[in-house]
Design a protein around this motif. Structure first.
Motif, PDB file in Angstrom:
ATOM      1  N   LYS A  56      21.944  40.186  38.790  1.00  0.00           N
ATOM      2  CA  LYS A  56      23.010  39.302  39.269  1.00  0.00           C
ATOM      3  C   LYS A  56      23.885  40.015  40.296  1.00  0.00           C
ATOM      4  O   LYS A  56      24.576  39.389  41.088  1.00  0.00           O
ATOM      5  CB  LYS A  56      23.913  38.864  38.117  1.00  0.00           C
ATOM      6  N   CYS A  57      23.910  41.331  40.241  1.00  0.00           N
ATOM      7  CA  CYS A  57      24.849  42.122  41.042  1.00  0.00           C
ATOM      8  C   CYS A  57      24.396  42.200  42.495  1.00  0.00           C
ATOM      9  O   CYS A  57      23.231  42.440  42.783  1.00  0.00           O
ATOM     10  CB  CYS A  57      24.947  43.524  40.453  1.00  0.00           C
ATOM     11  N   THR A  58      25.346  41.980  43.407  1.00  0.00           N
ATOM     12  CA  THR A  58      25.017  42.072  44.821  1.00  0.00           C
ATOM     13  C   THR A  58      25.527  43.388  45.421  1.00  0.00           C
ATOM     14  O   THR A  58      25.446  43.608  46.623  1.00  0.00           O
ATOM     15  CB  THR A  58      25.656  40.914  45.612  1.00  0.00           C
ATOM     16  N   GLY A  59      26.122  44.240  44.575  1.00  0.00           N
ATOM     17  CA  GLY A  59      26.622  45.527  45.051  1.00  0.00           C
ATOM     18  C   GLY A  59      27.851  45.412  45.934  1.00  0.00           C
ATOM     19  O   GLY A  59      28.111  46.272  46.767  1.00  0.00           O
ATOM     20  N   CYS A  60      28.638  44.361  45.738  1.00  0.00           N
ATOM     21  CA  CYS A  60      29.801  44.133  46.610  1.00  0.00           C
ATOM     22  C   CYS A  60      30.911  45.159  46.379  1.00  0.00           C
ATOM     23  O   CYS A  60      31.782  45.328  47.214  1.00  0.00           O
ATOM     24  CB  CYS A  60      30.337  42.728  46.399  1.00  0.00           C
ATOM     25  N   GLY A  61      30.906  45.825  45.225  1.00  0.00           N
ATOM     26  CA  GLY A  61      31.871  46.890  44.968  1.00  0.00           C
ATOM     27  C   GLY A  61      33.249  46.441  44.498  1.00  0.00           C
ATOM     28  O   GLY A  61      34.136  47.272  44.286  1.00  0.00           O
ATOM     29  N   GLN A  62      33.465  45.146  44.336  1.00  0.00           N
ATOM     30  CA  GLN A  62      34.791  44.664  43.927  1.00  0.00           C
ATOM     31  C   GLN A  62      35.196  45.169  42.547  1.00  0.00           C
ATOM     32  O   GLN A  62      36.369  45.362  42.261  1.00  0.00           O
ATOM     33  CB  GLN A  62      34.802  43.133  43.937  1.00  0.00           C
ATOM     34  N   CYS A  63      34.213  45.380  41.675  1.00  0.00           N
ATOM     35  CA  CYS A  63      34.524  45.855  40.319  1.00  0.00           C
ATOM     36  C   CYS A  63      35.106  47.266  40.370  1.00  0.00           C
ATOM     37  O   CYS A  63      36.056  47.576  39.654  1.00  0.00           O
ATOM     38  CB  CYS A  63      33.294  45.796  39.427  1.00  0.00           C
ATOM     39  N   ARG A  64      34.542  48.103  41.206  1.00  0.00           N
ATOM     40  CA  ARG A  64      35.026  49.485  41.291  1.00  0.00           C
ATOM     41  C   ARG A  64      36.423  49.526  41.912  1.00  0.00           C
ATOM     42  O   ARG A  64      37.265  50.323  41.532  1.00  0.00           O
ATOM     43  CB  ARG A  64      34.063  50.344  42.088  1.00  0.00           C
ATOM     44  N   GLN A  83      37.052  39.938  38.186  1.00  0.00           N
ATOM     45  CA  GLN A  83      36.909  40.157  39.621  1.00  0.00           C
ATOM     46  C   GLN A  83      35.507  39.853  40.142  1.00  0.00           C
ATOM     47  O   GLN A  83      35.335  39.348  41.245  1.00  0.00           O
ATOM     48  CB  GLN A  83      37.270  41.625  39.935  1.00  0.00           C
ATOM     49  N   CYS A  84      34.505  40.147  39.337  1.00  0.00           N
ATOM     50  CA  CYS A  84      33.116  40.020  39.806  1.00  0.00           C
ATOM     51  C   CYS A  84      32.782  38.570  40.173  1.00  0.00           C
ATOM     52  O   CYS A  84      32.919  37.682  39.349  1.00  0.00           O
ATOM     53  CB  CYS A  84      32.153  40.514  38.733  1.00  0.00           C
ATOM     54  N   PRO A  85      32.359  38.325  41.407  1.00  0.00           N
ATOM     55  CA  PRO A  85      32.061  36.948  41.807  1.00  0.00           C
ATOM     56  C   PRO A  85      30.708  36.457  41.293  1.00  0.00           C
ATOM     57  O   PRO A  85      30.391  35.291  41.444  1.00  0.00           O
ATOM     58  CB  PRO A  85      32.062  37.024  43.333  1.00  0.00           C
TER      59      PRO A  85
END
Ligand code: SF4
Ligand code: SF4
Lengths: 278, 276
Positions: A56-64, A83-85
């Motif tokens: 599911k993860c797109t590696g957008c980095g918002q979680c970090r 936060q994760c979209p």
């Protein structure tokens, strides 16, 4: 009021696959077997875990970016999940008191009565939290609810004695009767498991349903299923469920950064042929 | 009511209904023994969830002011993704057997039938309430504005009196309990509830007993209009594309469970294959 707590990873209402009728199934976290084919890897450790679904993860980095925690070990604040979209993160496991679990169970009493159902305690291994289990079973029995315990049986007999007065049914898992094979697949001996089952059969009044996972290349070889059938000759049981191996838990392994053991696919006809053995 | 009658005398209905000709009265003037007009409302669970989200976010948790909240909704949640998700995922909405939110549904339903009753007593026509959308929620979607519980403009919202798609997490028994909290006898012409199952989760012997138990429980709780179906291939494919609307679909095998939307594509495809 009782303050003991248990870590539970799911309270599943309206289940049709964990015993008779409509049931609420309580999945306890923590297990003392390590079955190589386990389909609920999040049930193995007792503590809470962060699950990260890679597909599911797109590696957008918002979680970090949002994570305030600098120590490196997650404190389960839940910020990154909000936060994760892409719904790629989830906390697995939550602490409950006996009362809190009971409040969830009692909600569907009318459906248990209408369907011959009740509550099932599962996991993980719910019997490793025997004090909590005893309390919650007692409350359920007092409320007139049918109770079932889904166990692998690898606990001291004293734990069974604790809960026997309040348990109507055991869903008892048998993986193998050959000890070496059992150790190879689950990393523990089956001595206690088999002797507990014998005791339960001889001394207990609770109904016993035997559940056997059918794992290709594990217990489908060397006549193991027949050996199980022979062992069960001396056991008082209501019926046997054969649970075909499936790989649907694979993505959970990825989400926990755990190694997934890929067993071969199950030949569908094999289940039918095994049914004839029992 | 007078102009309504004059403009719309229902000539064809009056011709075919018993006793209109004998009495010389049109259908709407009371020509038949039983004359019924039944207003039905749709989108009630969405209204309930919206009021509940405002109650929680604005008045109890005070995470946003009412004015700001309304402005955000007018802008269709633009640049407010974190807040939207927080409101959508942190509160429990209609269909989960949660008294605090279900009470709002009970109140709206009671108020609605009481309002209808005031007309019912004044005219020769029975004016009785009911709840349904019967598929029209799809037609209505383009004119829907953003909702306070985190849905964006134009999304398909609840059908009939069933929970808003994706907001129920506890299965059929909980949906039935939420639904049955209202006095459904007051909805004389029916208030439909839809229950859907993923086919692979009910292909075991016990499922028949269980579904019979659901129906029995439904009747004991005062329910009177339920449609049970399996979720078809098209719906599951839709769930793969728009997981946010299908949080509730769960797949069960003995001792194992997962929410459909969290599964990898490969396994989702397998479940879809097994559906009709
Ligand atoms: S739950 Fe909190 S602490 Fe854990 S990873 Fe997410 S943001 Fe960081
Ligand atoms: S916020 Fe979600 S999608 Fe983005 S990197 Fe983190 S887990 Fe992946």
């Amino acid at each position: 009021m009782n303050k003991i707590k248990a870590t539970i990873f799911e309270i599943q209402r309206n289940s049709y696959v964990d015993g008779p009728g409509i049931r609420t199934t309580i999945f306890f976290k923590g297990c003392n077997l390590k079955c190589k084919w386990c389909h609920n890897p999040e049930s193995q450790v007792f503590s809470r875990q962060m699950m990260h679904y890679k597909t599911k993860c797109t590696g957008c980095g918002q979680c970090r970016q949002i994570c305030q925690n600098t120590s490196g070990s997650c404190v389960f604040c839940g910020q990154c999940i909000i936060q994760c979209p892409n719904e790629a993160r989830q906390i697995c496991g939550k602490e409950y008191t006996v009362q809190e679990v009971f409040e969830q169970i009692i909600k569907d009493k009318i459906f248990y009565e209408a369907s011959g159902g009740g509550v099932t305690f599962s996991g993980g291994e719910c019997m490793l939290q025997a004090d909590f289990l005893e309390e919650i079973l007692k409350m359920c029995k007092e409320a007139g609810i049918h109770t079932a315990v889904d166990t692998a049986g690898n606990v001291p007999w004293e734990s069974f004695e604790k809960i026997l007065p309040y348990t109507d049914m055991f869903l008892y898992d048998i993986k193998a009767v050959s000890e070496n094979l059992h150790i190879e697949g689950t990393s523990v001996s089956n001595k206690t498991i088999l002797s507990n089952l014998k005791q339960l059969s001889d001394n207990g009044k609770a109904e016993i349903v035997i559940r056997i996972p059918i794992i290709p290349d594990f217990n489908t070889h060397t006549g193991e299923i027949r050996k199980i059938a022979d062992f069960l000759q001396g056991i008082r049981y209501k019926n046997i469920e054969l649970l075909p191996y499936h790989k649907m838990g694979q993505y959970k392994y990825e989400a926990l950064n755990m190694h997934f053991n890929n067993y071969p696919d199950l030949d569908k006809g094999i289940i039918e042929s095994y049914k004839k053995i029992f | 009511m007078i102009t309504f009658k004059a403009n719309n005398p229902c000539t064809a209905v009056s011709l075919f209904e018993q006793s209109c000709i004998e009495k010389g009265l049109s259908y709407k003037e009371g020509g038949t023994v039983y004359n019924v007009i039944s207003p039905h409302i749709g989108g009630l669970p969405d209204a309930v969830n919206s009021l509940y989200a405002i109650k929680k976010a604005v008045f109890e948790d005070k995470i946003i002011s009412f004015t700001d909240f309304m402005r955000i909704l007018k802008n269709n949640w633009e640049n407010e993704e974190a807040l939207r998700k927080r409101i959508l995922s942190n509160y429990t909405y209609f269909g989960n057997d949660c008294d605090e939110v279900d009470e709002i549904a009970v109140k709206i339903l009671n108020d609605f039938s009481d309002m209808c009753k005031t007309y019912d007593e004044k005219t020769p026509i029975r004016f009785v309430s009911g709840v349904s959308t019967f598929g029209r929620q799809i037609e209505w979607a383009p004119s829907r504005i953003a909702t306070p519980f985190g849905r964006k403009q134009g999304e398909i919202l609840s059908g009939n009196l069933s929970p808003t798609p994706g907001t129920d997490h506890n299965g059929a028994a909980a949906i039935i309990k939420s639904y049955c909290k209202a006095d459904l006898k007051k909805q004389y012409t029916g208030a439909a509830l839809d229950i859907g199952f993923v086919p692979s989760s009910i292909d075991n012997d016990n499922a028949i007993t269980a579904i019979a138990g659901l129906i029995k429980g439904f009747v004991l709780l005062g329910g009177h209009f339920m449609q049970i179906d399996t979720v078809d291939k098209a719906t599951l494919t839709e769930a793969q594309k728009h997981p946010e609307n299908y949080q509730n679909l769960s797949v069960r095998v003995s001792g194992w469970n997962a929410r459909f939307v969290t599964m990898s594509k490969e396994w989702q495809d397998m479940i879809i294959e097994r559906a009709k």
